[in-house]
Scaffold this active site. Structure first.
Site, mmCIF file in Angstrom:
data_model
loop_
_atom_site.group_PDB
_atom_site.id
_atom_site.type_symbol
_atom_site.label_atom_id
_atom_site.label_comp_id
_atom_site.label_asym_id
_atom_site.label_seq_id
_atom_site.Cartn_x
_atom_site.Cartn_y
_atom_site.Cartn_z
ATOM 1 C CB CYS A 123 -0.955 -0.042 1.193
ATOM 2 S SG CYS A 123 -2.410 0.997 0.974
ATOM 3 N NE ARG A 137 -9.724 4.067 2.121
ATOM 4 C CZ ARG A 137 -8.530 4.620 2.023
ATOM 5 N NH1 ARG A 137 -8.364 5.738 1.355
ATOM 6 N NH2 ARG A 137 -7.473 4.083 2.604
ATOM 7 C CG HIS A 173 -3.496 -3.703 4.010
ATOM 8 N ND1 HIS A 173 -2.332 -3.115 4.415
ATOM 9 C CD2 HIS A 173 -4.113 -2.785 3.209
ATOM 10 C CE1 HIS A 173 -2.249 -1.891 3.888
ATOM 11 N NE2 HIS A 173 -3.306 -1.676 3.146
#
Lengths: 475, 244
Positions: free
Chosen positions: B94, B128, B197
């Site tokens: 990220c 997002r 993640h």
């Protein structure tokens, strides 16, 4: 019944505007929906009625809340909202029987709207004079915009459900923007030990700070990751020591003048009596007090301090407050004790690294027959389960048996494997997991079961334990 | 055997459980009798020269800005690039991934320069991208039985690769690099950047072992076979997240 603080406020802000037809329509439809939801047994009607009402009348909350002649107290923060709201309710009960509260877990705007629907007569009159609301971090700015509260309590800000709320800095910025627009009469009750929260009091004279001064309760090193290291004012490095829970600590900016404010309400001596109760020596605006709460752990101490701050602002009777705190029932799923067939069950909600880490710290050194951990990844739990890797599960207390369950039981089992915890049992069904947990007997002991669960898992477990199908809990 | 692991900016770049990757490497080495020396390099520190494996996680915007300045305004970025060019394996996720690419273009204002280790760039996006991701790994690099990796993405930056062949894998479900071209992550030499993640390595033991293998190869200058571990729980969590 109104004391001087209430009177001063009421003179300036009390407003009994006539309700509109649209408000009434929204109310009636909301009431029908509530009846329907409850009739078909699909919940208690804390979300849908409010959602409908807000869709029919977008000013529903504004019109409704304006009727509360003593206005409202709003509590927000990542952890401890429910416990604090229950404490405030307990200490206020005698003079304020007509409280309007949103139900635990319904801490979005629709939850407040639903509580208005529940407590209104058909003519739109609300049968309550004071609102006491716990609000989701992301929802808080929306409510502040609609109805500035009389007292705003901000407990803390930690990483939580990043998939839903986004980053901590972003939430703090939204809070800061919303607070700037509040009238100066609003009293802020802020946690001095959280730099993200304490810094929101900058420029306000109407602030009461609370915090822990007893450094013997602190750790030298933080228990989990810190969500703040830089000064919220200037971005300089914060010197931090005496960690109480995650980044709640004593701090000072090394670049500018920002530092931990001296708390007006301070815990100066904390004695924990196992998992039973906590004794707290408190200084309230210079005056010493001793009080006892029937809840373990430092997060509950913070809730107590915030409650003392509210009680002080409201000029509540000291004896009533102390008695109410001592007799407090443990809130729903927060160190809640349930007994089934002589077996003692402890039910503890975990939902983010800071909260779970504080729970693990409180449990440190205790022994358990069976530990049951339930991890769900439903929307209300957060769909991102990565937080279990930010949580120091290496500290999980001793137990003869560890069972994991929930929709992401496999992730939890893996987390424990990497915490070098051997012999984990994975049981996918919650009910089967509880049955197994309850039927572990060691010698002549009746087993004791300690459950750590995320939100929706906690609700489901509670339903299984206390519900009608309890008779079916057998192997 | 020993392995030197360096956690880059772990004090402020640690959102979304990225530390689980450090735990995974430490434990998977320990279980095989390999010592791991964990070094930390934060803002103001130098990059250690004798590193066998770098890890660089994600962080909040403010942290990412500060780290970006530290990497680009000193020679630390260049040093990191040199070590990766020499074959040192690296895993970045990220924010770490974005900082190691060419630049980040915010909605307004100037491009924020990156290290340039990855031939890719990132643009701010409106939407997002959040959720579980399943990625089919590039078959030319990974010849394991399990060809997928799984994780959880949460980013609004859209990363575009200069050359699509550099991708770490192809998106099976989820958004990946930019939600458009079905690529996820990047791989240059033994350096990986991705949006996963979750934590990534505990649930993807084949990728963890690939990195450990490359790290040992880098240190001992020969191919080292890792002893197999019982990964039953790992693969269960992998499947629970949608992997095959």
């Amino acid at each position: 019944m109104l004391n001087t603080f209430w009177q001063r406020w009421s003179e300036t802000r009390y407003n009994t505007k006539v309700t509109t037809l649209r408000f009434l329509l929204a109310l009636w439809i909301g009431k029908s929906a509530r009846l329907f939801v409850r009739l078909i047994g699909q919940g208690s009607g804390t979300a849908l009625p409010g959602l409908l009402a807000l869709n029919i009348d977008p000013t529903f909350l504004h019109t409704g809340l304006k009727q509360l002649k003593d206005d409202c107290i709003v509590i927000s923060g990542t952890n401890g909202k429910t416990t604090t709201a229950q404490m405030v309710r307990a200490v206020m009960k005698p003079p304020h029987q007509s409280l309007l509260m949103n139900k635990e877990g319904s801490n979005l705007l629709r939850g407040i709207a639903s509580s208005i629907i529940e407590h209104s007569r058909l003519d739109g009159h609300i049968q309550a004079s004071l609102g006491l609301f716990e609000l989701d971090e992301a929802t808080l700015p929306l409510l502040l915009d609609i109805q500035p509260p009389r007292i705003l309590v901000l407990l803390n800000l930690f990483r939580d459900q990043l998939d839903r709320y986004g980053e901590v800095d972003l939430i703090r910025k939204k809070w800061a923007d919303a607070i700037k627009k509040l009238p100066t009469e609003t009293r802020l009750v802020l946690n001095a030990d959280d730099p993200l929260v304490a810094s929101l009091g900058k420029g306000w004279s109407n602030v009461v700070f609370f915090g822990i001064d007893d450094v013997s309760a602190a750790s030298e090193k933080p228990a989990s990751h810190l969500d703040v290291r830089a000064c919220p004012s200037c971005g300089g490095k914060l010197a931090m020591r005496n960690f109480f829970a995650s980044h709640l600590c004593h701090y000072q900016c090394q670049k500018c003048s920002f530092h931990r404010p001296k708390p007006d309400i301070a815990a100066i001596h904390i004695i924990s009596n196992g998992l039973e109760e906590t004794d707290i020596g408190v200084v309230i605006h210079g005056k010493r007090q001793r009080l006892t709460i029937p809840i373990p752990g430092l997060p509950a101490v913070y809730s107590t301090l915030a409650t003392c701050a509210v009680a002080h602002i409201l000029e509540l009777d000291k004896t009533v407050v102390l008695d109410a705190l001592r007799a407090l029932p443990r809130p729903f799923g927060r160190w809640e004790r349930i007994e089934i067939n002589g077996q003692k069950i402890l039910l503890i909600l975990i939902k983010n690294p800071a909260g779970a880490s504080a729970v693990l710290d409180t449990l440190a050194g205790t022994k358990h027959n069976t530990l049951l951990l339930a991890l769900n990844d439903n929307l209300a739990d957060g769909t991102d389960v990565s937080w279990i890797w930010d949580t120091p599960f290496e500290k999980l207390p001793g137990a003869k048996r560890v069972i994991v369950t929930g929709t992401r039981a496999n992730d939890l089992a893996l987390r424990f494997k990497y915490a070098e915890r051997k012999t984990i049992e994975v049981v996918s069904s919650l009910k089967q997991a509880i049955i197994r947990g309850l039927h572990v007997k060691h010698g002549s002991d009746t087993g004791s079961l300690t459950i750590l669960a995320t939100y929706t898992a906690m609700l489901a477990i509670r339903k299984i334990l206390t519900g009608s199908h309890l008779g079916g809990v057998q192997e | 055997m020993t392995l030197q692991l360096c956690h880059l900016y772990g004090d402020i770049m640690n959102t979304y459980g990225d530390d689980g990757n450090i735990i995974a490497i430490q434990k998977r080495c320990a279980w095989r009798g390999i010592d791991v020396e964990l070094m930390r390099s934060n803002i103001g520190d130098s990059i250690p020269s004798d590193v066998d494996l770098f890890f660089f996680g994600g962080g909040q915007d403010k942290a990412q800005e500060a780290v970006g300045r530290d990497l680009v305004e000193t020679n630390k970025g260049a040093q990191l690039k040199k070590q990766v060019d020499d074959g040192t394996p690296l895993l970045s996720i990220c924010g770490g991934y974005q900082l190691l690419a060419e630049y980040y273009q915010p909605f307004e204002g100037q491009k924020i320069p990156g290290v340039g280790l990855f031939p890719a760039y990132t643009e701010a996006g409106q939407r997002r991208m959040i959720g579980n991701v399943v990625v089919q790994l590039r078959p030319d690099v990974f010849d394991n039985i399990h060809s997928t990796i799984v994780g959880f993405e949460n980013h609004s930056g859209r990363t575009f690769l200069r050359n699509l062949d550099d991708r770490l894998g192809t998106v099976v479900s989820g958004n990946g690099n930019n939600g458009g071209d079905s690529t996820e992550g990047i791989m240059v030499k033994h350096a990986i950047g991705c949006y996963l993640h979750g934590s990534l390595l505990p649930k993807n033991p084949h990728l963890a072992d690939w990195l450990i293998g490359k790290a040992l190869e880098h240190r001992y200058r020969k191919k080292i076979d890792l002893s197999p571990l019982d990964d039953t729980l790992e693969w269960r969590a992998h499947s629970a997240a949608g992997g095959t």
